[in-house]
Design an enzyme around this catalytic site. Structure first.
Site, PDB file in Angstrom:
ATOM      1  N   TYR A 169      -3.555   3.914   0.759  1.00 53.01           N
ATOM      2  CA  TYR A 169      -2.606   4.390   1.775  1.00 53.01           C
ATOM      3  C   TYR A 169      -3.287   4.421   3.152  1.00 53.01           C
ATOM      4  O   TYR A 169      -2.648   4.317   4.196  1.00 53.01           O
ATOM      5  CB  TYR A 169      -2.076   5.768   1.375  1.00 53.01           C
ATOM      6  CG  TYR A 169      -0.704   6.086   1.908  1.00 53.01           C
ATOM      7  CD1 TYR A 169       0.443   5.556   1.319  1.00 53.01           C
ATOM      8  CD2 TYR A 169      -0.534   6.919   3.008  1.00 53.01           C
ATOM      9  CE1 TYR A 169       1.698   5.847   1.808  1.00 53.01           C
ATOM     10  CE2 TYR A 169       0.729   7.221   3.502  1.00 53.01           C
ATOM     11  CZ  TYR A 169       1.832   6.686   2.898  1.00 53.01           C
ATOM     12  OH  TYR A 169       3.082   6.980   3.383  1.00 53.01           O
TER      13      TYR A 169
ATOM     14  N   LYS B  39       0.515   9.900   8.924  1.00 54.96           N
ATOM     15  CA  LYS B  39       1.377  10.970   8.404  1.00 54.96           C
ATOM     16  C   LYS B  39       0.824  12.352   8.769  1.00 54.96           C
ATOM     17  O   LYS B  39       1.584  13.289   8.993  1.00 54.96           O
ATOM     18  CB  LYS B  39       1.546  10.841   6.884  1.00 54.96           C
ATOM     19  CG  LYS B  39       2.335   9.603   6.439  1.00 54.96           C
ATOM     20  CD  LYS B  39       3.699   9.516   7.068  1.00 54.96           C
ATOM     21  CE  LYS B  39       4.541   8.404   6.445  1.00 54.96           C
ATOM     22  NZ  LYS B  39       5.763   8.117   7.242  1.00 54.96           N
TER      23      LYS B  39
HETATM   24  P1  NAD Z   1      11.570   0.726   4.690  1.00 53.66           P
HETATM   25  O1  NAD Z   1      10.669  -0.447   4.876  1.00 53.66           O
HETATM   26  O2  NAD Z   1      12.885   0.487   4.090  1.00 53.66           O
HETATM   27  O3  NAD Z   1      11.772   1.499   6.065  1.00 53.66           O
HETATM   28  C1  NAD Z   1      10.848   1.437   7.120  1.00 53.66           C
HETATM   29  C2  NAD Z   1      11.664   1.198   8.372  1.00 53.66           C
HETATM   30  O4  NAD Z   1      10.829   1.248   9.527  1.00 53.66           O
HETATM   31  C3  NAD Z   1      12.344  -0.176   8.376  1.00 53.66           C
HETATM   32  O5  NAD Z   1      13.735  -0.013   8.515  1.00 53.66           O
HETATM   33  C4  NAD Z   1      11.765  -0.855   9.602  1.00 53.66           C
HETATM   34  O6  NAD Z   1      12.716  -1.679  10.261  1.00 53.66           O
HETATM   35  C5  NAD Z   1      11.405   0.361  10.453  1.00 53.66           C
HETATM   36  N1  NAD Z   1      10.477   0.023  11.532  1.00 53.66           N
HETATM   37  C6  NAD Z   1       9.209  -0.463  11.405  1.00 53.66           C
HETATM   38  N2  NAD Z   1       8.722  -0.727  12.647  1.00 53.66           N
HETATM   39  C7  NAD Z   1       9.697  -0.365  13.532  1.00 53.66           C
HETATM   40  C8  NAD Z   1       9.810  -0.422  14.945  1.00 53.66           C
HETATM   41  N3  NAD Z   1       8.811  -0.903  15.716  1.00 53.66           N
HETATM   42  N4  NAD Z   1      10.960   0.008  15.528  1.00 53.66           N
HETATM   43  C9  NAD Z   1      11.971   0.473  14.775  1.00 53.66           C
HETATM   44  N5  NAD Z   1      11.933   0.537  13.429  1.00 53.66           N
HETATM   45  C10 NAD Z   1      10.802   0.108  12.822  1.00 53.66           C
HETATM   46  O7  NAD Z   1      10.697   1.746   3.820  1.00 53.66           O
HETATM   47  P2  NAD Z   1      10.942   3.280   3.431  1.00 53.66           P
HETATM   48  O8  NAD Z   1      10.084   3.517   2.262  1.00 53.66           O
HETATM   49  O9  NAD Z   1      12.386   3.570   3.346  1.00 53.66           O
HETATM   50  O10 NAD Z   1      10.281   4.051   4.651  1.00 53.66           O
HETATM   51  C11 NAD Z   1      10.966   5.019   5.414  1.00 53.66           C
HETATM   52  C12 NAD Z   1      10.052   6.197   5.707  1.00 53.66           C
HETATM   53  O11 NAD Z   1       9.815   6.911   4.492  1.00 53.66           O
HETATM   54  C13 NAD Z   1       8.685   5.815   6.252  1.00 53.66           C
HETATM   55  O12 NAD Z   1       8.300   6.762   7.225  1.00 53.66           O
HETATM   56  C14 NAD Z   1       7.797   5.940   5.043  1.00 53.66           C
HETATM   57  O13 NAD Z   1       6.445   6.164   5.367  1.00 53.66           O
HETATM   58  C15 NAD Z   1       8.433   7.152   4.402  1.00 53.66           C
HETATM   59  N6  NAD Z   1       8.058   7.390   3.007  1.00 53.66           N
HETATM   60  C16 NAD Z   1       8.235   6.409   2.090  1.00 53.66           C
HETATM   61  C17 NAD Z   1       7.866   6.641   0.763  1.00 53.66           C
HETATM   62  C18 NAD Z   1       8.018   5.557  -0.271  1.00 53.66           C
HETATM   63  O14 NAD Z   1       7.373   5.659  -1.335  1.00 53.66           O
HETATM   64  N7  NAD Z   1       8.848   4.541  -0.043  1.00 53.66           N
HETATM   65  C19 NAD Z   1       7.334   7.887   0.386  1.00 53.66           C
HETATM   66  C20 NAD Z   1       7.176   8.875   1.357  1.00 53.66           C
HETATM   67  C21 NAD Z   1       7.548   8.614   2.668  1.00 53.66           C
END
Ligand code: NAD
Length: 258
Positions: free
Chosen positions: A158, A165
Protein backbone atom coordinates in the site's frame (compact mmCIF):
# COMPACT_ATOMS: atom_id res chain seq x y z
CA UNK A 1 -35.51 1.60 0.56
CA UNK A 2 -34.19 2.73 3.97
CA UNK A 3 -36.16 5.06 6.26
CA UNK A 4 -33.89 8.01 5.55
CA UNK A 5 -35.39 10.80 3.51
CA UNK A 6 -32.87 13.00 1.71
CA UNK A 7 -35.39 14.58 -0.65
CA UNK A 8 -34.56 18.04 0.69
CA UNK A 9 -30.80 17.49 0.17
CA UNK A 10 -28.51 18.35 -2.72
CA UNK A 11 -25.13 16.76 -3.11
CA UNK A 12 -22.14 16.17 -5.32
CA UNK A 13 -20.30 12.85 -5.61
CA UNK A 14 -16.71 12.88 -6.87
CA UNK A 15 -14.86 9.66 -7.70
CA UNK A 16 -17.01 7.49 -9.93
CA UNK A 17 -14.96 5.76 -12.63
CA UNK A 18 -17.13 2.70 -13.26
CA UNK A 19 -19.81 0.47 -11.73
CA UNK A 20 -17.32 -0.95 -9.21
CA UNK A 21 -16.37 2.44 -7.78
CA UNK A 22 -17.26 2.92 -4.11
CA UNK A 23 -18.52 6.37 -5.10
CA UNK A 24 -21.06 4.77 -7.43
CA UNK A 25 -22.51 2.65 -4.61
CA UNK A 26 -22.72 5.77 -2.45
CA UNK A 27 -24.30 7.82 -5.24
CA UNK A 28 -26.93 5.14 -5.78
CA UNK A 29 -27.96 4.94 -2.14
CA UNK A 30 -28.11 8.74 -1.80
CA UNK A 31 -30.17 8.89 -4.99
CA UNK A 32 -32.53 6.18 -3.73
CA UNK A 33 -33.00 8.19 -0.53
CA UNK A 34 -34.17 11.10 -2.67
CA UNK A 35 -31.09 13.35 -2.72
CA UNK A 36 -30.63 15.45 -5.83
CA UNK A 37 -27.10 14.77 -7.01
CA UNK A 38 -24.50 16.25 -9.30
CA UNK A 39 -21.88 13.78 -10.45
CA UNK A 40 -18.29 14.85 -11.02
CA UNK A 41 -16.04 12.81 -13.29
CA UNK A 42 -12.27 13.07 -13.66
CA UNK A 43 -11.91 13.49 -17.43
CA UNK A 44 -13.11 12.45 -20.89
CA UNK A 45 -11.67 8.96 -20.35
CA UNK A 46 -14.36 8.09 -17.79
CA UNK A 47 -17.09 10.46 -18.94
CA UNK A 48 -19.01 7.94 -21.08
CA UNK A 49 -19.08 5.17 -18.50
CA UNK A 50 -20.21 7.62 -15.81
CA UNK A 51 -22.87 9.08 -18.11
CA UNK A 52 -24.22 5.58 -18.82
CA UNK A 53 -24.52 4.81 -15.10
CA UNK A 54 -26.74 7.84 -14.44
CA UNK A 55 -28.56 7.79 -17.77
CA UNK A 56 -31.90 6.99 -16.08
CA UNK A 57 -31.62 9.73 -13.48
CA UNK A 58 -33.54 12.95 -14.16
CA UNK A 59 -31.69 16.26 -14.32
CA UNK A 60 -28.35 15.02 -13.03
CA UNK A 61 -25.59 17.51 -13.80
CA UNK A 62 -22.42 15.79 -15.00
CA UNK A 63 -19.46 17.98 -14.23
CA UNK A 64 -15.82 17.49 -15.20
CA UNK A 65 -13.50 17.92 -12.22
CA UNK A 66 -9.83 17.00 -12.28
CA UNK A 67 -8.75 17.62 -8.69
CA UNK A 68 -5.11 18.16 -9.68
CA UNK A 69 -6.14 21.66 -10.77
CA UNK A 70 -7.63 24.07 -8.21
CA UNK A 71 -9.23 26.20 -10.94
CA UNK A 72 -10.99 23.08 -12.20
CA UNK A 73 -12.30 22.35 -8.69
CA UNK A 74 -13.47 25.93 -8.27
CA UNK A 75 -15.19 25.86 -11.67
CA UNK A 76 -16.94 22.59 -10.76
CA UNK A 77 -18.34 24.08 -7.56
CA UNK A 78 -19.30 27.30 -9.39
CA UNK A 79 -21.33 25.09 -11.73
CA UNK A 80 -22.93 23.22 -8.82
CA UNK A 81 -23.77 26.57 -7.23
CA UNK A 82 -25.40 27.77 -10.46
CA UNK A 83 -27.41 24.56 -10.83
CA UNK A 84 -28.42 23.89 -7.22
CA UNK A 85 -28.00 27.19 -5.38
CA UNK A 86 -26.84 25.38 -2.26
CA UNK A 87 -25.31 22.06 -1.25
CA UNK A 88 -25.78 19.65 1.68
CA UNK A 89 -23.54 16.70 0.80
CA UNK A 90 -20.07 16.31 -0.71
CA UNK A 91 -18.58 12.85 -1.24
CA UNK A 92 -14.84 12.76 -2.01
CA UNK A 93 -13.91 9.24 -3.09
CA UNK A 94 -10.68 9.91 -4.94
CA UNK A 95 -7.17 8.51 -4.78
CA UNK A 96 -4.27 8.00 -7.15
CA UNK A 97 -0.65 6.86 -7.06
CA UNK A 98 1.67 5.62 -9.76
CA UNK A 99 1.51 1.85 -10.06
CA UNK A 100 5.26 1.53 -9.40
CA UNK A 101 4.73 3.22 -6.04
CA UNK A 102 2.14 0.64 -4.95
CA UNK A 103 4.56 -2.21 -4.42
CA UNK A 104 8.21 -2.91 -3.70
CA UNK A 105 10.21 -1.21 -0.98
CA UNK A 106 8.54 1.96 0.36
CA UNK A 107 12.02 3.38 0.87
CA UNK A 108 12.34 3.64 -2.93
CA UNK A 109 9.35 5.97 -3.34
CA UNK A 110 10.53 8.90 -5.47
CA UNK A 111 9.82 12.55 -4.77
CA UNK A 112 7.52 13.00 -7.75
CA UNK A 113 5.50 9.86 -6.98
CA UNK A 114 5.18 10.99 -3.36
CA UNK A 115 4.03 14.44 -4.45
CA UNK A 116 1.50 13.06 -6.93
CA UNK A 117 -0.07 10.58 -4.50
CA UNK A 118 -0.38 13.15 -1.71
CA UNK A 119 -1.67 15.81 -4.11
CA UNK A 120 -4.50 13.76 -5.62
CA UNK A 121 -5.36 11.54 -2.66
CA UNK A 122 -5.02 13.96 0.25
CA UNK A 123 -4.58 17.59 -0.75
CA UNK A 124 -7.62 17.43 -3.04
CA UNK A 125 -9.99 17.38 -0.06
CA UNK A 126 -8.90 20.92 0.83
CA UNK A 127 -9.98 22.79 -2.34
CA UNK A 128 -13.13 20.67 -2.37
CA UNK A 129 -13.96 21.80 1.17
CA UNK A 130 -12.80 25.37 0.41
CA UNK A 131 -15.04 25.81 -2.62
CA UNK A 132 -17.83 23.46 -1.53
CA UNK A 133 -18.44 24.59 2.05
CA UNK A 134 -19.58 28.13 1.12
CA UNK A 135 -22.50 26.46 -0.66
CA UNK A 136 -23.42 24.88 2.68
CA UNK A 137 -23.77 28.21 4.49
CA UNK A 138 -27.51 28.12 5.12
CA UNK A 139 -28.20 24.69 6.58
CA UNK A 140 -24.75 23.27 7.16
CA UNK A 141 -23.74 20.06 5.46
CA UNK A 142 -21.77 16.85 5.42
CA UNK A 143 -18.43 16.23 3.70
CA UNK A 144 -17.36 12.60 3.47
CA UNK A 145 -14.12 11.01 2.30
CA UNK A 146 -12.81 7.45 2.00
CA UNK A 147 -9.73 6.18 3.78
CA UNK A 148 -7.99 2.91 4.59
CA UNK A 149 -6.42 1.50 7.73
CA UNK A 150 -2.96 1.77 6.16
CA UNK A 151 -3.08 5.34 7.51
CA UNK A 152 -2.16 3.85 10.89
CA UNK A 153 -0.60 0.46 10.29
CA UNK A 154 1.73 -1.01 7.70
CA UNK A 155 0.17 -2.87 4.80
CA UNK A 156 3.10 -3.89 2.56
CA UNK A 157 2.34 -2.83 -1.01
CA UNK A 158 0.00 0.00 0.00
CA UNK A 159 3.17 2.08 0.50
CA UNK A 160 2.76 5.75 -0.41
CA UNK A 161 -1.02 5.50 -0.29
CA UNK A 162 -0.73 4.77 3.46
CA UNK A 163 1.12 8.07 3.85
CA UNK A 164 -1.56 9.81 1.79
CA UNK A 165 -4.33 8.30 3.92
CA UNK A 166 -2.57 9.40 7.12
CA UNK A 167 -2.53 12.95 5.75
CA UNK A 168 -6.15 12.66 4.65
CA UNK A 169 -7.32 11.50 8.08
CA UNK A 170 -5.52 14.42 9.71
CA UNK A 171 -7.19 16.77 7.23
CA UNK A 172 -10.59 15.36 8.19
CA UNK A 173 -9.96 16.43 11.78
CA UNK A 174 -8.56 19.87 10.93
CA UNK A 175 -11.36 20.58 8.46
CA UNK A 176 -13.94 19.40 10.98
CA UNK A 177 -12.49 21.94 13.40
CA UNK A 178 -12.41 24.72 10.75
CA UNK A 179 -15.94 24.20 9.49
CA UNK A 180 -17.77 23.01 12.59
CA UNK A 181 -19.14 26.40 13.51
CA UNK A 182 -20.80 26.59 10.08
CA UNK A 183 -22.45 23.29 10.94
CA UNK A 184 -20.43 21.62 8.20
CA UNK A 185 -19.39 18.15 9.34
CA UNK A 186 -16.35 16.33 7.92
CA UNK A 187 -15.97 12.57 8.33
CA UNK A 188 -14.27 9.59 6.73
CA UNK A 189 -15.14 5.96 6.23
CA UNK A 190 -12.20 3.61 6.64
CA UNK A 191 -13.27 0.76 4.39
CA UNK A 192 -11.97 -2.77 4.20
CA UNK A 193 -10.64 -4.10 0.89
CA UNK A 194 -13.05 -3.99 -2.08
CA UNK A 195 -12.41 -4.96 -5.69
CA UNK A 196 -12.16 -1.73 -7.69
CA UNK A 197 -9.93 -0.25 -10.38
CA UNK A 198 -7.79 1.39 -7.70
CA UNK A 199 -7.39 -1.54 -5.33
CA UNK A 200 -6.45 -4.05 -8.01
CA UNK A 201 -3.17 -2.31 -8.80
CA UNK A 202 -1.93 -2.58 -5.20
CA UNK A 203 0.70 -5.32 -4.77
CA UNK A 204 -0.48 -8.00 -2.35
CA UNK A 205 -4.09 -6.76 -2.59
CA UNK A 206 -5.38 -10.34 -2.94
CA UNK A 207 -3.44 -11.41 0.18
CA UNK A 208 -4.71 -8.35 2.02
CA UNK A 209 -8.29 -9.26 1.18
CA UNK A 210 -7.86 -12.93 2.06
CA UNK A 211 -6.21 -12.20 5.40
CA UNK A 212 -8.90 -9.64 6.20
CA UNK A 213 -11.56 -12.32 5.72
CA UNK A 214 -9.60 -14.86 7.76
CA UNK A 215 -8.79 -12.63 10.74
CA UNK A 216 -11.52 -10.02 11.11
CA UNK A 217 -13.98 -10.66 13.94
CA UNK A 218 -16.79 -11.27 11.45
CA UNK A 219 -14.57 -13.63 9.38
CA UNK A 220 -15.53 -12.15 6.05
CA UNK A 221 -14.86 -9.21 3.75
CA UNK A 222 -17.09 -6.17 3.64
CA UNK A 223 -19.42 -5.36 0.76
CA UNK A 224 -19.61 -2.12 -1.18
CA UNK A 225 -23.22 -1.89 -0.08
CA UNK A 226 -22.13 -1.81 3.57
CA UNK A 227 -19.89 1.18 2.85
CA UNK A 228 -22.75 2.88 1.02
CA UNK A 229 -25.10 2.38 3.99
CA UNK A 230 -22.55 3.93 6.37
CA UNK A 231 -22.16 6.81 3.90
CA UNK A 232 -25.93 7.30 3.88
CA UNK A 233 -25.83 7.62 7.66
CA UNK A 234 -22.90 10.06 7.64
CA UNK A 235 -24.48 12.18 4.89
CA UNK A 236 -27.86 12.36 6.64
CA UNK A 237 -29.06 14.25 9.70
CA UNK A 238 -28.97 10.96 11.63
CA UNK A 239 -25.27 11.64 12.16
CA UNK A 240 -25.91 15.31 13.03
CA UNK A 241 -23.63 15.31 16.08
CA UNK A 242 -20.72 13.48 14.44
CA UNK A 243 -17.72 15.25 12.91
CA UNK A 244 -13.99 14.59 12.59
CA UNK A 245 -14.77 10.88 12.83
CA UNK A 246 -13.02 7.99 11.07
CA UNK A 247 -15.71 5.31 10.92
CA UNK A 248 -14.39 1.80 10.25
CA UNK A 249 -16.49 -0.30 7.93
CA UNK A 250 -14.19 -3.29 7.93
CA UNK A 251 -15.97 -6.19 9.70
CA UNK A 252 -13.88 -5.18 12.74
CA UNK A 253 -10.45 -5.96 11.26
CA UNK A 254 -8.87 -2.83 12.80
CA UNK A 255 -9.42 -3.96 16.41
CA UNK A 256 -7.39 -7.16 16.07
CA UNK A 257 -3.84 -7.51 17.39
CA UNK A 258 -3.07 -10.75 15.60
P1 NAD B 1 -11.94 3.81 -8.10
O1 NAD B 1 -10.75 3.63 -8.97
O2 NAD B 1 -13.23 3.34 -8.62
O3 NAD B 1 -12.10 5.33 -7.66
C1 NAD B 1 -11.02 6.23 -7.63
C2 NAD B 1 -11.50 7.49 -8.30
O4 NAD B 1 -10.52 8.52 -8.20
C3 NAD B 1 -11.78 7.29 -9.79
O5 NAD B 1 -13.12 7.63 -10.07
C4 NAD B 1 -10.84 8.26 -10.47
O6 NAD B 1 -11.40 8.85 -11.63
C5 NAD B 1 -10.66 9.30 -9.36
N1 NAD B 1 -9.50 10.16 -9.58
C6 NAD B 1 -8.20 9.78 -9.65
N2 NAD B 1 -7.44 10.87 -9.96
C7 NAD B 1 -8.30 11.92 -10.05
C8 NAD B 1 -8.14 13.30 -10.37
N3 NAD B 1 -6.93 13.82 -10.66
N4 NAD B 1 -9.24 14.09 -10.40
C9 NAD B 1 -10.46 13.59 -10.14
N5 NAD B 1 -10.68 12.29 -9.84
C10 NAD B 1 -9.60 11.47 -9.81
O7 NAD B 1 -11.54 3.07 -6.74
P2 NAD B 1 -12.25 3.05 -5.31
O8 NAD B 1 -11.71 1.86 -4.64
O9 NAD B 1 -13.71 3.21 -5.44
O10 NAD B 1 -11.61 4.31 -4.59
C11 NAD B 1 -12.38 5.34 -4.01
C12 NAD B 1 -11.77 5.76 -2.68
O11 NAD B 1 -11.95 4.70 -1.73
C13 NAD B 1 -10.28 6.04 -2.73
O12 NAD B 1 -9.99 7.13 -1.88
C14 NAD B 1 -9.69 4.78 -2.15
O13 NAD B 1 -8.41 4.98 -1.59
C15 NAD B 1 -10.72 4.49 -1.09
N6 NAD B 1 -10.68 3.14 -0.52
C16 NAD B 1 -10.75 2.07 -1.34
C17 NAD B 1 -10.70 0.79 -0.79
C18 NAD B 1 -10.74 -0.43 -1.69
O14 NAD B 1 -10.35 -1.52 -1.22
N7 NAD B 1 -11.22 -0.31 -2.93
C19 NAD B 1 -10.59 0.62 0.60
C20 NAD B 1 -10.53 1.75 1.41
C21 NAD B 1 -10.58 3.01 0.84
Amino acid sequence: MYPIDLSDKRGIVLGIANHRSIAWAIAQILHQAGAKLAIAYQNERVKNSVAKLVADWDDTPLIECDVSDDDNVKAAFDTVGDKFGSLDIIVHSIAFANREDLGGPFVDTGREGFRLALDISAYSLLPIARYGSPLMQQNGGSILTLTFQAANRVFPGYNIMGTAKAALENEVKQLASDLGQQDVRVNAISAGPLDTLSSRVISHYRDMKRIHAERSPMRRNITTDEVAKAALFLCSDLSGGITGEILHVDTGYNIMGI
